[in-house]
Design a protein around this motif. Sequence first.
Motif, PDB file in Angstrom:
ATOM      1  N   HIS A 140      16.964  32.209  -2.288  1.00 23.20           N
ATOM      2  CA  HIS A 140      17.712  32.673  -1.116  1.00 23.20           C
ATOM      3  C   HIS A 140      18.641  31.584  -0.592  1.00 23.20           C
ATOM      4  CE1 HIS A 140      18.274  34.776   2.785  1.00 23.20           C
ATOM      5  NE2 HIS A 140      18.196  33.563   3.314  1.00 23.20           N
ATOM      6  N   SER A 143      21.519  30.833  -3.060  1.00 25.85           N
ATOM      7  CA  SER A 143      22.473  31.939  -3.205  1.00 25.85           C
ATOM      8  C   SER A 143      23.347  32.126  -1.979  1.00 25.85           C
ATOM      9  CB  SER A 143      21.711  33.243  -3.498  1.00 25.85           C
ATOM     10  OG  SER A 143      20.913  33.119  -4.665  1.00 25.85           O
ATOM     11  N   CYS A 145      22.526  33.602   0.816  1.00 23.94           N
ATOM     12  CA  CYS A 145      22.329  34.948   1.362  1.00 23.94           C
ATOM     13  C   CYS A 145      22.009  34.898   2.853  1.00 23.94           C
ATOM     14  CB  CYS A 145      21.181  35.644   0.633  1.00 23.94           C
ATOM     15  SG  CYS A 145      21.362  35.679  -1.167  1.00 23.94           S
ATOM     16  N   ASP A 146      22.438  35.926   3.576  1.00 23.11           N
ATOM     17  CA  ASP A 146      22.006  36.093   4.964  1.00 23.11           C
ATOM     18  C   ASP A 146      20.648  36.789   5.008  1.00 23.11           C
ATOM     19  OD1 ASP A 146      24.318  34.969   6.198  1.00 23.11           O
ATOM     20  OD2 ASP A 146      25.411  36.819   5.766  1.00 23.11           O
ATOM     21  N   THR A 148      17.742  38.564   2.219  1.00 23.86           N
ATOM     22  CA  THR A 148      17.315  38.900   0.862  1.00 23.86           C
ATOM     23  C   THR A 148      16.271  40.003   0.948  1.00 23.86           C
ATOM     24  OG1 THR A 148      17.772  36.747  -0.140  1.00 23.86           O
ATOM     25  CG2 THR A 148      16.082  38.102  -1.187  1.00 23.86           C
ATOM     26  N   TYR A 194      27.063  41.237   6.659  1.00 25.00           N
ATOM     27  CA  TYR A 194      26.157  40.199   6.174  1.00 25.00           C
ATOM     28  C   TYR A 194      26.145  40.152   4.643  1.00 25.00           C
ATOM     29  CZ  TYR A 194      24.555  40.491  10.978  1.00 25.00           C
ATOM     30  OH  TYR A 194      24.502  40.511  12.345  1.00 25.00           O
ATOM     31  N   ASN A 195      25.823  38.974   4.131  1.00 25.01           N
ATOM     32  CA  ASN A 195      25.664  38.797   2.686  1.00 25.01           C
ATOM     33  C   ASN A 195      24.229  39.155   2.333  1.00 25.01           C
ATOM     34  OD1 ASN A 195      25.860  38.091   0.010  1.00 25.01           O
ATOM     35  ND2 ASN A 195      25.744  35.877   0.380  1.00 25.01           N
ATOM     36  N   CYS A 197      21.376  40.136  -0.352  1.00 22.74           N
ATOM     37  CA  CYS A 197      21.039  39.949  -1.763  1.00 22.74           C
ATOM     38  C   CYS A 197      19.750  40.689  -2.098  1.00 22.74           C
ATOM     39  CB  CYS A 197      20.866  38.462  -2.073  1.00 22.74           C
ATOM     40  SG  CYS A 197      22.270  37.427  -1.601  1.00 22.74           S
TER      41      CYS A 197
END
Length: 343
Positions: A140, A143, A145-146, A148, A194-195, A197
Motif C-alpha cells: 500500500h 503503491s 494508494c489512498d 486499498t 481517491y487513488n 487500489c
Amino acid sequence: MKRKLLGVIDATTYHDDLEDLLTHRSLAALPFAGRYRIIDFVLSNMVNSGIRSVAIFPKMQYRSLMDHLGSGKNWDLNRKRDGLFFFPSPIVDSDGNRIGSFEHFAGNIDFFYRSTQEYSIISNCYTIFNMDFRPILDWHRQSGCDITEIHHQDGGSMEMYLIKTSLLIKLIETRNETGYTCMKDIVNNLHHFYNICHYEYNGYAVMIDSIENYFSTSMNLLQSDIWKQLFIKEQPIITKVKDEPPTKYIKGSYVKNAMIANGCLIGGTVENSIVSRGVKIGKGAVIKNCIIMQKCHIEDNCYLDSVILDKDVKVDAGTHLTGTTRSPYVIRKGTKQGALMNS
C-alpha cells in the motif's frame, strides 16, 4: 509496526440466512471449528501481524462476544497503552451490512483522534482466513494508494480496507457533505477523487453469510489440505482458553474423520463431524456430517445426519434427525428434541 497499524473490526453485520444461530449472539461470536468463534480469525490475524491496538464495533447481541474476548488477555491485548476496545453502536436500527459505518465511528471519534497508528485496517468480522497484513501495508505504501481494498483471488471484495488513519478521520468528519456512509460507498463510487487500489489475496478465505455456507465451510475443515491453510503454526488462530479434561471414549465407541474438543463423553459413533467442548453422546447413537456445539447432550440410540445443534441442546433417546448438506437441520440453542419429533 506496533505504532503504524490500527485494527478496526466491524462486528455489526447480521445475515438473515443465519437467523437460527444468531438469536442469542452476534455473528462475530458464532462458534466455529469446535473451539473457536468466527471473530478469532480476523483478531488473531491482526495480532499475528504485530497490531497492538484493536477496536471492535458491535451493535446488538454482543454479550457473548464480550464474554469470549474479555480483556483481550488471550490475544495479549490487555495493555496499559493501546489494547482491545469495545464501542457498541448507539444506533440500534442502523444497517448492519455496511462495513465501516462512518456514523458508528463518528460516535467514537475521540478514539481515532487519540490513536498513534499512522494506518488503519478496517475489516468485517465473519471471514474465515489466515492472513499476514504486513505485506499489504508495505504494498500500500509503495503503491501510493489512498485506500486499498483487499480482494480474494476470485475477484470478489473481502470487505477489508487499508487507509491512513488521518484520511479515515477526514471521511468520518465529512460524511454528511460527501454522502459517503461507509468504506464501500467510496470504493464503489465512480466519481471519487481517491487513488483506490486492489490487493489480491491468494490464500483460503470464506465469508460466512448463510447456514449452508457455514455448514459447508465447517465440513471442509475435515479435509487436511484446507485445515493446513487455516491453522498455521507460525500464525496461530488464538481463542479463549478453557481448562477442561480430555475427552473420554467409552468402550464400543467409534470415531472417524471427526474433530472432537476437550471435555466430551463419546459412547456412540461419530463420523465426518465437528463436536465442541463438553458434549455427551450416548451409547448406540450415530452422528454423521454434523456440527454439535458446546454442552449438547445426545442420549442413547439417536441418529443424526447433516444436523447443527446449537449450544445446550438435549436430544432424547431414540430420536432421528436428518437434514441435507444444502439444508442442514438446525436446532436452536437450549431447546429439546424428543423421539416423537423424529424427521
